[in-house]
Design an enzyme around this catalytic site. Structure first.
Site, PDB file in Angstrom:
ATOM      1  N   GLN A  51      39.298 -59.043  30.616  1.00 46.92           N
ATOM      2  CA  GLN A  51      39.392 -59.130  31.425  1.00 46.92           C
ATOM      3  C   GLN A  51      39.534 -57.763  32.262  1.00 46.92           C
ATOM      4  OE1 GLN A  51      39.487 -62.913  32.445  1.00 46.92           O
ATOM      5  NE2 GLN A  51      39.064 -63.081  30.804  1.00 46.92           N
ATOM      6  N   ASN A  52      39.794 -56.919  31.321  1.00 46.55           N
ATOM      7  CA  ASN A  52      39.873 -55.462  31.992  1.00 46.55           C
ATOM      8  C   ASN A  52      38.750 -55.389  32.472  1.00 46.55           C
ATOM      9  OD1 ASN A  52      40.757 -53.319  32.673  1.00 46.55           O
ATOM     10  ND2 ASN A  52      42.026 -53.451  31.750  1.00 46.55           N
ATOM     11  N   GLN A  53      37.947 -54.784  34.375  1.00 45.43           N
ATOM     12  CA  GLN A  53      36.786 -54.730  34.373  1.00 45.43           C
ATOM     13  C   GLN A  53      36.782 -53.016  34.589  1.00 45.43           C
ATOM     14  OE1 GLN A  53      38.350 -56.022  38.640  1.00 45.43           O
ATOM     15  NE2 GLN A  53      37.781 -58.242  37.788  1.00 45.43           N
ATOM     16  N   PHE A  54      37.474 -52.159  34.110  1.00 40.85           N
ATOM     17  CA  PHE A  54      36.852 -51.327  34.009  1.00 40.85           C
ATOM     18  C   PHE A  54      35.013 -50.404  33.572  1.00 40.85           C
ATOM     19  CE2 PHE A  54      36.567 -46.542  30.949  1.00 40.85           C
ATOM     20  CZ  PHE A  54      37.179 -45.877  32.473  1.00 40.85           C
ATOM     21  N   THR A 157      42.433 -51.167  37.416  1.00 36.99           N
ATOM     22  CA  THR A 157      41.233 -52.409  36.746  1.00 36.99           C
ATOM     23  C   THR A 157      41.932 -53.787  35.606  1.00 36.99           C
ATOM     24  OG1 THR A 157      40.982 -50.944  34.836  1.00 36.99           O
ATOM     25  CG2 THR A 157      39.413 -50.352  37.140  1.00 36.99           C
TER      26      THR A 157
END
Length: 185
Positions: A51-54, A157
């Site tokens: 789920q981290n958008q980095f 993020t």
């Protein structure tokens, strides 16, 4: 008959060790998180939580250069380094239950002075969130860059930062990396 429950003191959380820096001699912007989340520690990869958008934000900044997939972490790191970016965290170790920055206890700051020789072109510390940014001045000083480099606070993020849309995060990251000369303005 009375029943007395004897309380057992809770053991402190185990000390967690962070990840090694991902840097090269051409690193111009060092992205600094606070400390890897549980998923990242388990995978031994920065920003491993799905789920981290980095990684998604970075791909959106360089759409003409496809990023290797999640299964190729070494390839992703090489892709990142080829763009002048590096990765590390402010904290080397800490005690924490879960993944939230608010749960970090007894943190030890990374040895930024030791990193300086590995990154002679470093000019920007891009802090991925508020917890990391709390150490901006100290990190610049330890790197010997106070006055010659700058620190930028970017929106986290992390999935915990649901208040910012993906597009708003992408724009903030774009603006910071454009000012550093890594993406087109």
């Amino acid at each position: 008959m009375s029943l007395f429950l004897q309380s057992t003191p809770l053991a402190p959380p185990a000390r967690l060790q962070g990840l090694a820096p991902v840097v090269a001699a051409n690193t111009r912007v060092l992205v600094l998180g606070s400390f890897p989340g549980a998923a990242s520690l388990a995978a031994q990869q920065y920003y491993a939580h799905p789920q981290n958008q980095f990684w998604r934000v970075l791909q959106a900044l360089w759409p003409q250069h496809p990023q290797p997939g999640r299964e190729d972490y070494a390839g992703r790191c090489a892709w990142l380094l080829a763009r002048g970016l590096g990765l590390w965290d402010v904290y080397d170790s800490c005690e924490r239950e879960g993944s939230l920055d608010a749960a970090i206890r007894r943190p030890e700051v990374n040895d930024f002075a030791a990193l300086r020789m590995r990154c002679p072109q470093l000019r920007v510390l891009a802090h991925n969130g508020a917890e990391s940014f709390r150490h901006a001045d100290a990190a610049l000083a330890a790197l010997g860059l106070a006055g010659s480099a700058r620190a930028v606070k970017l929106p986290s993020t992390s999935p915990a930062n649901a208040g910012w849309s993906f597009e708003r995060k992408r724009q903030a990251w774009h603006d910071a990396l454009a000012a550093a000369g890594l993406v087109n303005a």
